[in-house]
Design a protein around this motif. Sequence first.
Motif, PDB file in Angstrom:
ATOM      1  N   ASP A 236      12.911  49.386 -27.579  1.00  0.00           N
ATOM      2  CA  ASP A 236      12.843  49.927 -26.221  1.00  0.00           C
ATOM      3  C   ASP A 236      12.459  51.402 -26.228  1.00  0.00           C
ATOM      4  O   ASP A 236      12.412  52.032 -27.290  1.00  0.00           O
ATOM      5  CB  ASP A 236      14.149  49.715 -25.463  1.00  0.00           C
ATOM      6  CG  ASP A 236      15.293  50.475 -26.087  1.00  0.00           C
ATOM      7  OD1 ASP A 236      15.268  51.709 -26.101  1.00  0.00           O
ATOM      8  OD2 ASP A 236      16.229  49.816 -26.593  1.00  0.00           O
ATOM      9  N   ASP A 237      12.216  51.933 -25.063  1.00  0.00           N
ATOM     10  CA  ASP A 237      11.730  53.301 -24.911  1.00  0.00           C
ATOM     11  C   ASP A 237      12.644  54.354 -25.531  1.00  0.00           C
ATOM     12  O   ASP A 237      12.191  55.296 -26.171  1.00  0.00           O
ATOM     13  CB  ASP A 237      11.595  53.659 -23.424  1.00  0.00           C
ATOM     14  CG  ASP A 237      10.554  52.811 -22.725  1.00  0.00           C
ATOM     15  OD1 ASP A 237       9.593  52.364 -23.375  1.00  0.00           O
ATOM     16  OD2 ASP A 237      10.700  52.611 -21.495  1.00  0.00           O
ATOM     17  N   ALA A 240      12.512  54.263 -29.151  1.00  0.00           N
ATOM     18  CA  ALA A 240      11.201  54.777 -29.574  1.00  0.00           C
ATOM     19  C   ALA A 240      11.212  56.300 -29.647  1.00  0.00           C
ATOM     20  O   ALA A 240      10.662  56.899 -30.572  1.00  0.00           O
ATOM     21  CB  ALA A 240      10.122  54.294 -28.617  1.00  0.00           C
ATOM     22  N   THR A 262       6.165  50.040 -27.595  1.00  0.00           N
ATOM     23  CA  THR A 262       7.552  49.726 -27.258  1.00  0.00           C
ATOM     24  C   THR A 262       7.644  48.989 -25.921  1.00  0.00           C
ATOM     25  O   THR A 262       6.635  48.520 -25.399  1.00  0.00           O
ATOM     26  CB  THR A 262       8.401  51.027 -27.290  1.00  0.00           C
ATOM     27  OG1 THR A 262       9.748  50.705 -27.037  1.00  0.00           O
ATOM     28  CG2 THR A 262       7.898  52.028 -26.264  1.00  0.00           C
ATOM     29  N   TYR A 263       8.850  48.886 -25.393  1.00  0.00           N
ATOM     30  CA  TYR A 263       9.072  48.063 -24.205  1.00  0.00           C
ATOM     31  C   TYR A 263       9.813  48.774 -23.084  1.00  0.00           C
ATOM     32  O   TYR A 263      10.608  49.664 -23.337  1.00  0.00           O
ATOM     33  CB  TYR A 263       9.888  46.824 -24.594  1.00  0.00           C
ATOM     34  CG  TYR A 263       9.202  45.961 -25.618  1.00  0.00           C
ATOM     35  CD1 TYR A 263       8.181  45.086 -25.239  1.00  0.00           C
ATOM     36  CD2 TYR A 263       9.545  46.047 -26.960  1.00  0.00           C
ATOM     37  CE1 TYR A 263       7.538  44.289 -26.189  1.00  0.00           C
ATOM     38  CE2 TYR A 263       8.906  45.266 -27.907  1.00  0.00           C
ATOM     39  CZ  TYR A 263       7.901  44.388 -27.514  1.00  0.00           C
ATOM     40  OH  TYR A 263       7.267  43.618 -28.443  1.00  0.00           O
ATOM     41  N   ASN A 265       8.764  50.554 -20.255  1.00  0.00           N
ATOM     42  CA  ASN A 265       8.098  51.511 -19.375  1.00  0.00           C
ATOM     43  C   ASN A 265       9.071  52.192 -18.422  1.00  0.00           C
ATOM     44  O   ASN A 265       8.833  52.286 -17.226  1.00  0.00           O
ATOM     45  CB  ASN A 265       6.980  50.832 -18.580  1.00  0.00           C
ATOM     46  CG  ASN A 265       6.107  51.852 -17.875  1.00  0.00           C
ATOM     47  OD1 ASN A 265       5.989  52.992 -18.333  1.00  0.00           O
ATOM     48  ND2 ASN A 265       5.514  51.472 -16.761  1.00  0.00           N
ATOM     49  N   ALA A 269       9.700  56.741 -21.330  1.00  0.00           N
ATOM     50  CA  ALA A 269       8.396  56.590 -21.972  1.00  0.00           C
ATOM     51  C   ALA A 269       7.435  57.707 -21.591  1.00  0.00           C
ATOM     52  O   ALA A 269       6.389  57.867 -22.212  1.00  0.00           O
ATOM     53  CB  ALA A 269       7.796  55.238 -21.609  1.00  0.00           C
ATOM     54  N   LEU A 276       4.576  57.176 -24.315  1.00  0.00           N
ATOM     55  CA  LEU A 276       4.595  55.931 -25.087  1.00  0.00           C
ATOM     56  C   LEU A 276       3.778  54.788 -24.502  1.00  0.00           C
ATOM     57  O   LEU A 276       3.852  54.490 -23.310  1.00  0.00           O
ATOM     58  CB  LEU A 276       6.044  55.472 -25.253  1.00  0.00           C
ATOM     59  CG  LEU A 276       7.010  56.487 -25.880  1.00  0.00           C
ATOM     60  CD1 LEU A 276       8.442  56.006 -25.771  1.00  0.00           C
ATOM     61  CD2 LEU A 276       6.626  56.757 -27.328  1.00  0.00           C
ATOM     62  N   THR A 278       3.630  51.178 -23.868  1.00  0.00           N
ATOM     63  CA  THR A 278       4.826  50.363 -23.660  1.00  0.00           C
ATOM     64  C   THR A 278       4.501  49.204 -22.719  1.00  0.00           C
ATOM     65  O   THR A 278       3.518  49.254 -21.985  1.00  0.00           O
ATOM     66  CB  THR A 278       5.943  51.268 -23.067  1.00  0.00           C
ATOM     67  OG1 THR A 278       7.136  50.531 -22.908  1.00  0.00           O
ATOM     68  CG2 THR A 278       5.526  51.840 -21.726  1.00  0.00           C
TER      69      THR A 278
END
Lengths: 324, 324
Positions: A236-237, A240, A262-263, A265, A269, A276, A278
């Motif tokens: 996840d953000d 990250a 990553t995941y 948003n 992020a 990122l 995402t």
Amino acid sequence: MAVTIKDVAKKAGVNASTVSRVIKDSSEISDKTKAKVRKAMQDLGYRRNAAAQILASGKTNTIGVVFPPVSDKASQPFFMKILTSINETARDYNVSVAIATGHSTKELKKQVELQYSEKRVDGFIILYAGKRDEIRDYLLENDIPFVLVGTPSERQNEITHVDNDNMLLGREAVRHLAELQHQKIAFVTDTTEGEVYEERYQGFKDEMNRLGLTKRLIFFNKDFMLEDETALVAMDDVLALKVVERLSEIGLKVPDDVSMITYNNSIFASILHPYLTTFDIHIEQLGAAAVKKFLDLSNDKNFLPEKTIIPFELILRESTKIKK
Amino acid sequence: MAVTIKDVAKKAGVNASTVSRVIKDSSEISDKTKAKVRKAMQDLGYRRNAAAQILASGKTNTIGVVFPPVSDKASQPFFMKILTSINETARDYNVSVAIATGHSTKELKKQVELQYSEKRVDGFIILYAGKRDEIRDYLLENDIPFVLVGTPSERQNEITHVDNDNMLLGREAVRHLAELQHQKIAFVTDTTEGEVYEERYQGFKDEMNRLGLTKRLIFFNKDFMLEDETALVAMDDVLALKVVERLSEIGLKVPDDVSMITYNNSIFASILHPYLTTFDIHIEQLGAAAVKKFLDLSNDKNFLPEKTIIPFELILRESTKIKK
DNA sequence: CTGAAAGCGCTTACAG
DNA sequence: CTGAAAGCGCTTACAG
């Protein structure tokens, strides 16, 4: 005093029951009468009394939203976002929202039971999934309508739930990185529990195998090292962000030396550079779908449990780059 | 069917009205009768019907919580945190919580009006302050009870509100830095609107003047520079993160080269190093106080508007250090 | 200290 | 297509 159905009835020259029928737009009533009654409601500024309606009809038209029994829910933008979306969708359908929070499952369950037994809600939307707990058991046993956001690890076939396709999310992360020529990719996580982790990681592994790439699982801690990976998938953000920090400590720059995807948003992020890359998981849609499914299910005794998959979207930003 | 007051009455051998009185623990009822009735309630598993109670009593015992009409409320942990606190405090007083959200003031106002006119709530707690808006005007005009979290910029004497002492918060930041020997300090902000900014900055200026130190106001943008400041006060954690990033770009390290103190103690203050020295504003207490004030005010027609000040706490972490 | 009755503002069979 | 009536489950003057 507030204007009631009777006042409207008198003004429109009809019976109160007729007004009631007009309110629910019953097809039994003639258009002419409807118009007349509506005009009277307008003129008088009529507003229904929610309590009276609930008492007489036995339907509360309100949904209880259950937050996870943890104290850090404030740090996850997910919850406020989905609450907003649920509330706004609910409003479109003329239903209200109540909330249940608690620091322990026990506290939470007490609140859930109370809301239901005092007839404040017709059922629930639960904002956490994973393993079963007392609350879900209680709802299941008592046949109380509910929808889960996320994927339950047990009794999936008996529970209506909405979720993203986490397996696919795992796969797509690999695809994106593979397109950028990366061949050695690690999956970084700080938890090894929960469906989300399991499915994303499974998707990651599947796609890595399919493409014949070199994979690894890294459990995050503050002094983890890379082997020869050139790209990472982070759970996840927030994680990250920490990974970027750690990499910079060991002299690795994102995305120049290492790409990262990553995941979620979330806000995390895009506060600090590199912003990122995402996946946006479309939280508003998750919320809206949860409400709709809840309404379907609570209005139809024969509704069969189903899973709704909400699409996601890759948000390209600064943290991924073609392998040099 | 659910068990009602009548069932309890029959079982206890009393009249329904007596049961009702026992529920509210009326002092008119003898202890003996109370015991008898309570036993019957226990045995039967009686639960009140909220709608019936509301309809008959005219009191909803629920508070509407109004979120600001912005879409980024999810990124501010403040809202979820205070919502949780409000909900939990409310529960202790046996009251429920409804929520009002919207993307525009107009939408929001519609929801507020609806909730009140349909008699779903007794009044509101508003989670944003600053300048007056239509909603506040509507509530004021119609004498609808509400409490504000934050400080209104108009009609402060007519509005019950709870807030931290932002002026003092400005001052205390300076005090901490001054104790660490810093003499040139800038206040960094990314907004120049709102009471929070104005008061914190005022407090900052006052204390700087009092101590005869050199101050400056920096409006944050991505290429701001420092003059010869050795310490900064940032408006909030997120901004502070960005400031740290910018400083590092221009070769300045926090806290070695520049000390930084900030506000809120949200998650953002402790994801990345340096963890931020920040003021915790005690959000739970803000929420709890808002509920209590609301109850006071809605139960007592003669209640006079008042301001409640919630204390704060300095959380020492890594971003401030004695001047080298 | 307790009971009987009216009423809160709706909905919904039932009847026509 | 519409009306009259009963009822949802409480509270609260009023009376004793």
